[in-house]
Design a protein around this motif. Structure first.
Motif, PDB file in Angstrom:
ATOM      1  N   LEU A  16       0.829  -1.207   0.000  1.00 47.06           N
ATOM      2  CA  LEU A  16       0.000   0.000   0.000  1.00 47.06           C
ATOM      3  C   LEU A  16       0.866   1.261   0.000  1.00 47.06           C
ATOM      4  N   LEU A  17       1.969   1.232   0.737  1.00 48.34           N
ATOM      5  CA  LEU A  17       2.867   2.394   0.758  1.00 48.34           C
ATOM      6  C   LEU A  17       3.503   2.631  -0.607  1.00 48.34           C
ATOM      7  N   ALA A  18       3.706   1.556  -1.354  1.00 50.35           N
ATOM      8  CA  ALA A  18       4.323   1.684  -2.676  1.00 50.35           C
ATOM      9  C   ALA A  18       3.302   1.890  -3.787  1.00 50.35           C
ATOM     10  N   ALA A  19       2.020   1.912  -3.444  1.00 49.36           N
ATOM     11  CA  ALA A  19       0.971   2.013  -4.466  1.00 49.36           C
ATOM     12  C   ALA A  19       0.757   3.436  -4.976  1.00 49.36           C
ATOM     13  N   ARG A  20       1.428   4.424  -4.349  1.00 45.31           N
ATOM     14  CA  ARG A  20       1.292   5.836  -4.739  1.00 45.31           C
ATOM     15  C   ARG A  20      -0.150   6.327  -4.595  1.00 45.31           C
ATOM     16  N   ILE A  21      -0.764   5.961  -3.498  1.00 45.42           N
ATOM     17  CA  ILE A  21      -2.130   6.398  -3.211  1.00 45.42           C
ATOM     18  C   ILE A  21      -2.100   7.874  -2.835  1.00 45.42           C
ATOM     19  N   VAL A  41      -5.607  -4.112  -1.427  1.00 43.82           N
ATOM     20  CA  VAL A  41      -4.249  -3.895  -1.952  1.00 43.82           C
ATOM     21  C   VAL A  41      -4.237  -4.054  -3.469  1.00 43.82           C
ATOM     22  N   LEU A  42      -4.896  -5.088  -3.964  1.00 46.90           N
ATOM     23  CA  LEU A  42      -4.932  -5.320  -5.407  1.00 46.90           C
ATOM     24  C   LEU A  42      -5.581  -4.152  -6.139  1.00 46.90           C
ATOM     25  N   LEU A  43      -6.720  -3.682  -5.634  1.00 39.32           N
ATOM     26  CA  LEU A  43      -7.408  -2.569  -6.285  1.00 39.32           C
ATOM     27  C   LEU A  43      -6.577  -1.296  -6.229  1.00 39.32           C
ATOM     28  N   ALA A  44      -5.891  -1.055  -5.109  1.00 36.26           N
ATOM     29  CA  ALA A  44      -5.046   0.139  -4.994  1.00 36.26           C
ATOM     30  C   ALA A  44      -3.912   0.098  -6.012  1.00 36.26           C
ATOM     31  N   LEU A  45      -3.285  -1.057  -6.157  1.00 37.69           N
ATOM     32  CA  LEU A  45      -2.182  -1.182  -7.122  1.00 37.69           C
ATOM     33  C   LEU A  45      -2.675  -1.001  -8.555  1.00 37.69           C
ATOM     34  N   LEU A  46      -3.807  -1.630  -8.872  1.00 32.63           N
ATOM     35  CA  LEU A  46      -4.347  -1.493 -10.226  1.00 32.63           C
ATOM     36  C   LEU A  46      -4.784  -0.061 -10.512  1.00 32.63           C
ATOM     37  N   ARG A  47      -5.381   0.586  -9.496  1.00 26.37           N
ATOM     38  CA  ARG A  47      -5.902   1.945  -9.711  1.00 26.37           C
ATOM     39  C   ARG A  47      -4.781   2.975  -9.857  1.00 26.37           C
ATOM     40  N   TYR A  48      -3.789   2.907  -8.962  1.00 28.60           N
ATOM     41  CA  TYR A  48      -2.809   3.999  -8.915  1.00 28.60           C
ATOM     42  C   TYR A  48      -1.474   3.673  -9.570  1.00 28.60           C
ATOM     43  N   ARG A  49      -1.147   2.391  -9.718  1.00 28.64           N
ATOM     44  CA  ARG A  49       0.113   2.058 -10.386  1.00 28.64           C
ATOM     45  C   ARG A  49      -0.075   1.709 -11.853  1.00 28.64           C
ATOM     46  N   VAL A  50      -1.301   1.311 -12.234  1.00 37.63           N
ATOM     47  CA  VAL A  50      -1.548   0.901 -13.625  1.00 37.63           C
ATOM     48  C   VAL A  50      -2.474   1.891 -14.324  1.00 37.63           C
ATOM     49  N   TRP A  51      -3.696   2.032 -13.799  1.00 34.16           N
ATOM     50  CA  TRP A  51      -4.686   2.837 -14.495  1.00 34.16           C
ATOM     51  C   TRP A  51      -4.361   4.332 -14.466  1.00 34.16           C
ATOM     52  N   ALA A  52      -3.967   4.860 -13.322  1.00 34.98           N
ATOM     53  CA  ALA A  52      -3.729   6.305 -13.208  1.00 34.98           C
ATOM     54  C   ALA A  52      -2.680   6.811 -14.196  1.00 34.98           C
ATOM     55  N   PRO A  53      -1.511   6.154 -14.340  1.00 42.16           N
ATOM     56  CA  PRO A  53      -0.539   6.625 -15.335  1.00 42.16           C
ATOM     57  C   PRO A  53      -1.068   6.566 -16.770  1.00 42.16           C
ATOM     58  N   ILE A  54      -1.818   5.499 -17.083  1.00 44.43           N
ATOM     59  CA  ILE A  54      -2.369   5.393 -18.442  1.00 44.43           C
ATOM     60  C   ILE A  54      -3.356   6.527 -18.700  1.00 44.43           C
TER      61      ILE A  54
END
Length: 476
Positions: A92-97, A229-242
């Motif tokens: 979570l800390l690395a998810a860039r929330i 955790v999975l949703l946070a990673l997908l939302r902020y590490r994958v979807w947000a940059p795209i």
């Protein structure tokens, strides 16, 4: 060489500024809100571990301490629960929330992330050792024989051993002494194995024994935690940059020399006004060209977005940044961010002091452009070994003149003793000698780590609180 000048008594203020008596009150309120968010996150992190143990004890775990053998097994289970909890907190800390970033900043989040690595690994190893001992006592086998028996008889257990091996690999390669021996890209790829370690640990957690059996509260707790955790990673590490990349459609317009071994890369795009006020905070950039697209670069803006344009200033500090010296106009650029608290949101005092060295000077220019302060309440200190490495010096001097800030240029080689962030001929001076209102100011420091640490130590010795000190790391 040291140069100082004061600016005009009545500088022009950019639109939207609110200097005056209300500024200090606004900053105090903003600071209190940020500290409340930080306290909330701290309590939440501790509570997650406590909840994991409490649910286990409530679901029958407390009864396992009736004898030594089952008590050892219970200790192993508790160690595994807390270790798993720490790993999920790390993710979570690395998810860039954004909520976490606005409370403690990216650097602090990654610092805590790194500090949790060893405890998490030790707890996972303790989990394995205690279970082998506990189950071995029950089966009257030594721990090694018990491990072989479990490997042969429990279908998902081999994945747990692989997970442990992956965690060991990630933690070892994260040690500074080891990490510096490899290129960043190698370390980054290895670090992605954390996700594989978590995934390979999942099957045995839900299939072996009755720990997460259907109907138990802890089963739903851990399912919810993993999904979060999975949703946070997908939302902020994958979807947000795209989404950010497609929204702003950035491309390089030109590359301009900006001093000794440095260039300014100018970009155009759409809806860039949404990024206004991000000065000092950094974005992660990917230049979508052959040989460059797989490198990601954490650079701050060197000018606040204006008229559909962005600018970053980059120095040739290694193979990755060297390739950007000749990036071609028209190159498409992907980005994510902004991240960090090295900007206006971290302010707590009406005064502002900007201290930069080398290429670390460039983010200060963007902060100065939009910072709220009264004339005379801002000081800019530019530090360099040679005049050629006073990057963006003329632009900063012009901004100081317009905004009513005092600027110092401190040029010369660093001393080996004394106040090491200053030139040799000035090591007897302190930061407070340059900034009379230092205690009523926030200090922003950007530059090489050892140099920045020296500035921060000087500021702390003058009585400044941690909340007044802001710095950006230049290492990984």
């Amino acid at each position: 060489m040291t140069t100082a000048f004061r600016t005009a008594d009545r500088p022009a203020q950019p639109p939207g500024q609110r200097p005056g008596a209300g500024l200090a009150r606004t900053l105090r309120q903003r600071g209190r809100r940020r500290l409340l968010r930080e306290d909330f996150l701290t309590v939440l992190a501790w509570a997650s571990g406590a909840a994991a143990v409490a649910l286990y004890l409530a679901d029958g775990g407390a009864g396992q301490f009736a004898n030594v053998t089952s008590g050892i097994t219970a200790l192993g289970i508790i160690a595994g629960l807390i270790g798993t909890d720490l790993v999920l907190v790390m993710l979570l800390l690395a998810a860039r929330i954004p909520f976490i970033d606005s409370a403690i900043g990216h650097d602090r989040a990654m610092e805590v992330h790194g500090k949790l690595g060893k405890p998490a690994l030790y707890l996972i190893l303790a989990h394995m050792v205690f279970l082998l001992i506990g189950y071995g006592l029950t089966d009257r086998l030594n721990p090694i024989a018990e491990g072989i028996s479990m490997w042969n008889n429990l279908p998902d257990l081999w994945l747990a051993f692989i997970s442990t091996a992956l965690f060991i690999l990630v933690v070892v390669t994260s040690l500074v002494a080891v990490r510096k021996k490899f290129p960043y890209e190698f370390w980054y790829v290895v670090h992605l194995l954390t996700y594989a370690a978590v995934l390979t640990a999942l099957p045995h957690q839900f299939s072996e024994g009755q720990l997460f059996a259907p109907g138990q509260w802890q089963r739903w707790y851990w399912i919810a935690f993993y999904v979060l955790v999975l949703l946070a990673l997908l939302r902020y590490r994958v979807w947000a940059p795209i989404a950010l990349t497609f929204r702003h459609q950035l491309s390089v317009t030109r590359v301009v020399a900006a001093g000794d071994g440095a260039v300014s890369i100018e970009l155009t795009g759409v809806r860039l006004e949404e990024l206004t006020g991000s000065g000092g905070r950094f974005f992660i950039w990917r230049f979508l060209a052959p040989g460059l697209w797989w490198h990601h670069h954490p650079f701050s803006l060197s000018a606040d977005p204006a008229a559909g344009r962005l600018r970053i200033t980059v120095r040739n500090l290694g193979r990755g940044s060297a390739a950007l010296m000749s990036v071609r106009p028209g190159t498409k650029v992907a980005l994510s961010g902004p991240y960090g608290l090295f900007g206006h949101a971290a302010r707590t005092r009406p005064g502002v002091v900007l201290v930069g060295s080398g290429i670390g000077i460039t983010p200060l220019r963007a902060i100065l452009e939009r910072a709220e302060f009264e004339p005379g309440a801002a000081t800019v200190i530019l530090r360099a070994s040679t005049p050629e490495t006073l990057y963006l010096r003329d632009e900063i001097a012009e901004l100081c003149h317009e905004r009513g800030a005092t600027m110092y240029e401190l040029v010369g080689h660093r001393a080996r003793h004394g106040n090491a962030w200053l030139p040799r001929h000035q090591t007897g001076l302190r930061l407070s000698d340059y900034v009379p209102n230092l205690k009523a100011s926030d200090v922003y420091v950007c530059g090489p780590k050892k140099w920045s640490d020296s500035v921060l130590e000087d500021a702390k010795s003058a009585g400044l609180a941690d909340e007044q000190l802001h710095h950006e790391r230049f290492d990984w």
